[in-house]
Structures are given as structure tokens and as C-alpha cells.
Write an enzyme that holds these catalytic residues in place. Structure first.
Site, PDB file in Angstrom:
ATOM      1  N   LYS A 145       0.823  -1.221   0.000  1.00 13.83           N
ATOM      2  CA  LYS A 145       0.000   0.000   0.000  1.00 13.83           C
ATOM      3  C   LYS A 145       0.853   1.265   0.000  1.00 13.83           C
ATOM      4  CE  LYS A 145      -3.787  -0.333   2.683  1.00 13.83           C
ATOM      5  NZ  LYS A 145      -4.562  -0.605   3.924  1.00 13.83           N
ATOM      6  N   LYS A 152       2.413   2.586   2.247  1.00 13.23           N
ATOM      7  CA  LYS A 152       2.096   3.414   3.422  1.00 13.23           C
ATOM      8  C   LYS A 152       3.121   3.146   4.514  1.00 13.23           C
ATOM      9  CE  LYS A 152      -2.953   4.002   3.369  1.00 13.23           C
ATOM     10  NZ  LYS A 152      -4.174   3.892   4.197  1.00 13.23           N
TER      11      LYS A 152
HETATM   12  N1  C2G Z   1     -12.372   6.415   5.893  1.00 12.19           N
HETATM   13  C1  C2G Z   1     -13.508   7.220   5.871  1.00 12.19           C
HETATM   14  N2  C2G Z   1     -13.368   8.563   5.932  1.00 12.19           N
HETATM   15  C2  C2G Z   1     -12.143   9.138   6.018  1.00 12.19           C
HETATM   16  C3  C2G Z   1     -10.986   8.325   6.043  1.00 12.19           C
HETATM   17  C4  C2G Z   1     -11.124   6.954   5.980  1.00 12.19           C
HETATM   18  O1  C2G Z   1     -14.642   6.713   5.799  1.00 12.19           O
HETATM   19  N3  C2G Z   1     -12.059  10.497   6.070  1.00 12.19           N
HETATM   20  C5  C2G Z   1     -12.556   4.963   5.811  1.00 12.19           C
HETATM   21  C6  C2G Z   1     -11.921   4.358   4.563  1.00 12.19           C
HETATM   22  O2  C2G Z   1     -12.790   4.517   3.435  1.00 12.19           O
HETATM   23  C7  C2G Z   1     -11.767   2.893   4.982  1.00 12.19           C
HETATM   24  C8  C2G Z   1     -11.491   3.003   6.509  1.00 12.19           C
HETATM   25  O3  C2G Z   1     -11.912   4.330   6.909  1.00 12.19           O
HETATM   26  O4  C2G Z   1     -12.995   2.199   4.779  1.00 12.19           O
HETATM   27  C9  C2G Z   1     -10.022   2.829   6.833  1.00 12.19           C
HETATM   28  O5  C2G Z   1      -9.289   3.789   6.082  1.00 12.19           O
HETATM   29  P1  C2G Z   1      -7.693   3.572   5.927  1.00 12.19           P
HETATM   30  O6  C2G Z   1      -7.108   3.273   7.260  1.00 12.19           O
HETATM   31  O7  C2G Z   1      -7.157   4.674   5.096  1.00 12.19           O
HETATM   32  O8  C2G Z   1      -7.641   2.196   5.127  1.00 12.19           O
HETATM   33  P2  C2G Z   1      -7.384   1.948   3.567  1.00 12.19           P
HETATM   34  O9  C2G Z   1      -6.029   2.391   3.199  1.00 12.19           O
HETATM   35  O10 C2G Z   1      -8.541   2.487   2.832  1.00 12.19           O
HETATM   36  O11 C2G Z   1      -7.355   0.334   3.573  1.00 12.19           O
HETATM   37  O12 C2G Z   1      -7.931  -3.933   1.611  1.00 12.19           O
HETATM   38  C10 C2G Z   1      -8.529  -2.675   1.860  1.00 12.19           C
HETATM   39  C11 C2G Z   1      -7.546  -1.722   2.494  1.00 12.19           C
HETATM   40  O13 C2G Z   1      -6.881  -2.319   3.590  1.00 12.19           O
HETATM   41  C12 C2G Z   1      -8.291  -0.466   2.955  1.00 12.19           C
END
Ligand code: C2G
Length: 131
Positions: free
Chosen positions: A44, A46
Site C-alpha cells: 500500500k 504506506k
Molecule cells: N475512511 C472514511 N473517511 C475518512 C478516512 C477513511 O470513511 N475520512 C474509511 C476508509 O474509506 C476505509 C477506513 O476508513 O474504509 C479505513 O481507512 P484507511 O485506514 O485509510 O484504510 P485503507 O487504506 O482504505 O485500507 O484492503 C482494503 C484496504 O486495507 C483499505
């Protein structure tokens, strides 16, 4: 009803809390798959502020969350849905369409993101505020 969602949940913020609250509201049991440090780095691009065990402990302590599992690859979702007897897969709509292949195994719900907050922005804000 068993719900499943995935994420990194680094520097836990209101956007993370909102989606967990709304995911739980869809059913009775919520499982959250947390991306490991290795998966974040390798797949990712990250770099997390918090290590996996801390992100997992914090999410597990959220009252909406019933179970936490590790996310170590992009390929584990079908297995996770089957093995955990999942009824609904939920994720933010930034992923809209990306996980439609799961519709063969469970309902797929993309929820609106919380505007104005992201871990990336939060990191920048912290650096600017406290440098
Ligand atoms: N999220 C949200 N609003 C935000 C930030 C994040 O609704 N302002 C949601 C994202 O859409 C996700 C969850 O919070 O559903 C977790 O976000 P992240 O930690 O950024 O995870 P992500 O990188 O989207 O990982 O296999 C799928 C991945 O692991 C998803």
C-alpha cells in the site's frame, strides 16, 4: 448478521470511527481486518506512524468492534468472507467498485467517507503545528 471491513487505521481519527460505527449499525457482529506493517509497506506504499499491534489494540477497544484479524495480502478477502461466515463487506466509497468480486459471496456496501479528515492530512497538520 456478520460484517467485515478492512483498513490501516493509522492515527485513528473521526473518519475511522464513523465508518466503524456505521458498519456495526448494518449488522450484529463487526470484524475489522487491520493492515500489517509489512502489507502497508510492500503493497500500500504506506509508512504508518503506529505499529500494527497498537493500531489493532486501539481498533479492538472500539465498542463497535467485535473482532480484529490481520490483513496481510490483497488476496485474502474471499477466504476471510467464507471462513468468517460474513454477510456484508463494508468499506469507504473511495474503494467503490474495487471489491465487487465479493458480491458472489456476500453483500458489498461502499459507504461515504467523512469529509475533511485523512491520516495523510493529519500527519501534515501535526508536522506544521509542532515543528
Ligand atoms: N475512511 C472514511 N473517511 C475518512 C478516512 C477513511 O470513511 N475520512 C474509511 C476508509 O474509506 C476505509 C477506513 O476508513 O474504509 C479505513 O481507512 P484507511 O485506514 O485509510 O484504510 P485503507 O487504506 O482504505 O485500507 O484492503 C482494503 C484496504 O486495507 C483499505
Amino acid at each position: 448478521m456478520k460484517i467485515l471491513t478492512y483498513g490501516t487505521f493509522d492515527l485513528f481519527h473521526i473518519g475511522h470511527l464513523n465508518i466503524l460505527r456505521r458498519a456495526k449499525a448494518l449488522g450484529g457482529h463487526l470484524t475489522v481486518a487491520i493492515s500489517t506493517d509489512e502489507f502497508n509497506l510492500e503493497s500500500k506504499s504506506k509508512v504508518c506512524a503506529q505499529p500494527y499491534y497498537e493500531r489493532a489494540e486501539i481498533v479492538h477497544a472500539i465498542k463497535y468492534v467485535d473482532e480484529v484479524i490481520a490483513e496481510t495480502s490483497w488476496e485474502q478477502k474471499v477466504k476471510d468472507v467464507i471462513e468468517n461466515d460474513i454477510d456484508v463487506f463494508v468499506i469507504g466509497e473511495d474503494w467503490k467498485g474495487k471489491f465487487d468480486f465479493l458480491k458472489e459471496y456476500c453483500e458489498v456496501v461502499y459507504l461515504p467517507r467523512t469529509e475533511g479528515v485523512s491520516t495523510t492530512e493529519r500527519k501534515k497538520e501535526i508536522i506544521n503545528k509542532f515543528k
